[in-house]
Design a protein around this motif. Structure first.
Motif, PDB file in Angstrom:
ATOM      1  N   THR A  73      -3.308   0.096  -3.810  1.00 26.65           N
ATOM      2  CA  THR A  73      -3.198  -0.749  -3.335  1.00 26.65           C
ATOM      3  C   THR A  73      -2.116  -1.766  -4.708  1.00 26.65           C
ATOM      4  OG1 THR A  73      -4.635  -1.117  -1.041  1.00 26.65           O
ATOM      5  CG2 THR A  73      -3.603  -2.820  -2.418  1.00 26.65           C
ATOM      6  N   ALA A  83      -7.846   1.641  -4.690  1.00 21.75           N
ATOM      7  CA  ALA A  83      -7.474   2.568  -3.323  1.00 21.75           C
ATOM      8  C   ALA A  83      -8.461   3.281  -2.859  1.00 21.75           C
ATOM      9  CB  ALA A  83      -6.692   4.490  -4.697  1.00 21.75           C
ATOM     10  N   THR A  89       3.713  -0.406   4.172  1.00 21.47           N
ATOM     11  CA  THR A  89       2.194  -1.365   4.316  1.00 21.47           C
ATOM     12  C   THR A  89       2.602  -1.885   3.139  1.00 21.47           C
ATOM     13  OG1 THR A  89       1.098   1.254   5.690  1.00 21.47           O
ATOM     14  CG2 THR A  89      -0.226  -0.508   5.143  1.00 21.47           C
ATOM     15  N   VAL A 132       0.844  -1.009  -0.004  1.00 24.30           N
ATOM     16  CA  VAL A 132      -0.091  -0.125   0.280  1.00 24.30           C
ATOM     17  C   VAL A 132       0.503   0.996  -0.096  1.00 24.30           C
ATOM     18  CG1 VAL A 132      -1.755   1.243   1.223  1.00 24.30           C
ATOM     19  CG2 VAL A 132      -1.948  -0.882   0.977  1.00 24.30           C
ATOM     20  N   THR A 133       0.572   2.045  -1.258  1.00 27.18           N
ATOM     21  CA  THR A 133       1.511   3.399  -1.001  1.00 27.18           C
ATOM     22  C   THR A 133       0.411   4.560  -1.060  1.00 27.18           C
ATOM     23  OG1 THR A 133       2.944   4.924  -1.328  1.00 27.18           O
ATOM     24  CG2 THR A 133       1.906   3.452  -3.543  1.00 27.18           C
ATOM     25  N   THR A 134       0.996   5.472  -0.695  1.00 23.69           N
ATOM     26  CA  THR A 134      -0.028   6.496   0.255  1.00 23.69           C
ATOM     27  C   THR A 134       0.232   7.540  -0.867  1.00 23.69           C
ATOM     28  OG1 THR A 134      -0.180   6.740   2.187  1.00 23.69           O
ATOM     29  CG2 THR A 134      -1.072   9.066   1.543  1.00 23.69           C
ATOM     30  N   GLU A 137       2.244  -3.202   9.360  1.00 26.06           N
ATOM     31  CA  GLU A 137       3.116  -1.870   9.159  1.00 26.06           C
ATOM     32  C   GLU A 137       3.898  -2.357   9.458  1.00 26.06           C
ATOM     33  OE1 GLU A 137       2.231   2.236  10.656  1.00 26.06           O
ATOM     34  OE2 GLU A 137       0.703   2.154   9.105  1.00 26.06           O
ATOM     35  N   ARG A 185       4.486  11.494  -3.117  1.00 23.69           N
ATOM     36  CA  ARG A 185       4.012  10.295  -2.937  1.00 23.69           C
ATOM     37  C   ARG A 185       4.087  10.712  -1.114  1.00 23.69           C
ATOM     38  NH1 ARG A 185       7.615   5.208  -3.567  1.00 23.69           N
ATOM     39  NH2 ARG A 185       6.630   5.237  -1.944  1.00 23.69           N
ATOM     40  N   GLU A 239       5.475  11.851   8.698  1.00 28.85           N
ATOM     41  CA  GLU A 239       5.329  11.270   7.039  1.00 28.85           C
ATOM     42  C   GLU A 239       4.972  12.291   6.734  1.00 28.85           C
ATOM     43  OE1 GLU A 239       0.990  10.381   7.175  1.00 28.85           O
ATOM     44  OE2 GLU A 239       1.530   8.541   8.068  1.00 28.85           O
ATOM     45  N   GLU A 255      -4.924   5.794  -0.507  1.00 33.02           N
ATOM     46  CA  GLU A 255      -3.936   5.094  -0.662  1.00 33.02           C
ATOM     47  C   GLU A 255      -3.878   4.258  -1.960  1.00 33.02           C
ATOM     48  OE1 GLU A 255      -3.619   3.730   3.840  1.00 33.02           O
ATOM     49  OE2 GLU A 255      -3.719   5.296   4.221  1.00 33.02           O
ATOM     50  N   LYS A 310      -8.627   8.722   0.981  1.00 35.07           N
ATOM     51  CA  LYS A 310      -8.320   8.954   3.035  1.00 35.07           C
ATOM     52  C   LYS A 310      -8.694  10.556   3.661  1.00 35.07           C
ATOM     53  CE  LYS A 310      -4.367   8.570   5.572  1.00 35.07           C
ATOM     54  NZ  LYS A 310      -2.758   8.267   6.180  1.00 35.07           N
TER      55      LYS A 310
END
Lengths: 67, 67, 67, 67, 67, 67, 67, 67, 67, 67, 67, 67
Positions: free
Chosen positions: D63, D39, K9, D7-9, K61, G6, G61, D61, D42
């Motif tokens: 995936t 995704a 994550t 998972v990346t934000t 995580e 990101r 973050e 987020e 958020k």
């Protein structure tokens, strides 16, 4: 040097969409607040009557810079 | 057409109960804000001195409609 | 008898530190609000340019007693 | 047998709408990440200049399945 | 006198947008539940296949008044 | 051996107090649900008209044991 | 046109203070990430040995703009 | 083999800074608790009198290993 | 100079009301803890038997000053 | 075309483990609900008598597709 | 001197149990990340087909130290 | 009549599993606390060395009834 902004919470309801509600809220807030820099969408709800969506409502936190 | 409301946070302390604190807060807020439509109880605390509760305190978010 | 306070949210940025940002925010808020009794640090962020921290920013909730 | 995803934000800003921002973000992420499966939205914010919304921004987020 | 409502959670997926998903969910819920008064958008996600968004999905909490 | 319970969310409004609202909600829920074992107060709000509190409303999560 | 950034999470420990930890983390992140624009302080902890604070640790973050 | 630790919450106020408050809290806790291994900063507030910050207060969760 | 307080969590059940539960909890806590200064209401639940509320239960976080 | 699912919350207690509780809950839910697609573990608690764990309890949110 | 770690994550699904999913995730992550020091279980879900649990899925995580 | 319980937080690490950690924690807590009635699993983490899970750690909130 430091810069200071205030955050105020408003609730807006539109007949057509969440994004229209956000636009209306910013427009209304601009009448009394200067230097609005942004807003965060805190909540989204719809009101419903007889099975139809009659209102698209957002709660937004509006930030405006103090002079 | 859209309708807009603002939300403001107040803290109120009563000698007798949480509900009295809420009533006092709404009464006080009504002196300066028009068209209050509701309030959400965000937090409830008590202050204590020598083993006795001396204050019932609530934090409430008050919503009032902008004309 | 009851006492009532309001809570307002402000965002402040300092060149030097989070604590300087808090001090600046309280100082600025004191120009327009009387009887400030406290503040809660809700968020801390830094702004960065070319690998250097250029701003220390806090979001604080300021409580002030209504007369 | 087990399957693993990461998972990346990411934060994306669009000139036109939140959904356009989401589409742009997925498109951009697809250039470097393979097997994106979904995704989660958020956060949603708008940036404002002179009373106009100039940016619709989302934090999502994303995936993606590891091969 | 008191009034009572129930809250139920549903998940809806649309091919086209989050707002279409909300409309579909309310429409579907109206087939079995009477007196729906509103809904709160709890979560928004997209499903993705081969770099394209194939589904716009919302989780909503629907409130309906009990007779 | 295992035991299973379900949790359902209801919203209740009373004219007089939060505790009356909770009592009304439990009473109403007992008409259709058997073996209610408890409830958690999730939210408390008041509705206000012309500066007076006209409704004390609670959102409660009611647990009932399945036979 | 849209812009994409990101967000990555890092944990940093300093011998002297939280702000030194933040500075170290940004400096370290700048070695591998370009165009860092900001960071949010998510958590602050201290490690302690024999009654003395031996580490000031932050979880931050970090946001960096994709080219 | 297993190891067990307890977590206790303390509130500390310093005249000078949050970090001084944390140090004082750890020092005070060390008088009665042995084997403190760390602490998490849960909340940071300031108390204010006549526009000046008179106290820097932290709520920390202190972990100590049981023998 | 710094001042230090501890926070402890207790759960109390009363036959009659939430406020009676809070009062009972403070009274009981005062038997073993000195210098209690306040308490925060963290949770409110009711226990129910045969459709009647048989217990009003609160979880409170009690703060007491260390000498 | 859109697809709709409902989410319901159940609490299950097992004598042996959390995973056994989840299995029992799904099994029990399958007796009355069709097309269950998944469940999210919301909470895990144990009940204890005379120093022994006598129950492993989970709260799960079960999703089932509406036909 | 300071030490820096990153947090990433991942989502892992196992046929047999949550703990097997965690083990698989750590094993898979170790193939590309060095110096993993720990992981936090953020979410636990099960996937279900025809009334049977077919997958035990965790979101974790993972923290790994940067050299 | 009212009943009062206290809640305390402990952290336990086991070599073998989360459930073993919970059992160890309850066992250890029973040595000093009487009338433990339950525990809530607040957090689950694993510690890792050289790609192997070396510890299964839980944070639990233990409730025990005061006599």
């Amino acid at each position: 040097m430091s810069s200071v902004a205030r955050v105020t919470t408003i609730t807006v309801r539109s007949d057509t969409s969440f994004e229209d509600a956000i636009r209306s809220g910013i427009e209304r807030a601009s009448q009394t607040l200067r230097h609005i820099s942004g807003a965060w969408v805190k909540d989204q709800t719809v009101t419903i009557e007889e099975g139809k969506i009659t209102g698209w409502q957002v709660v937004i936190e509006v930030t405006f810079v103090l002079e």
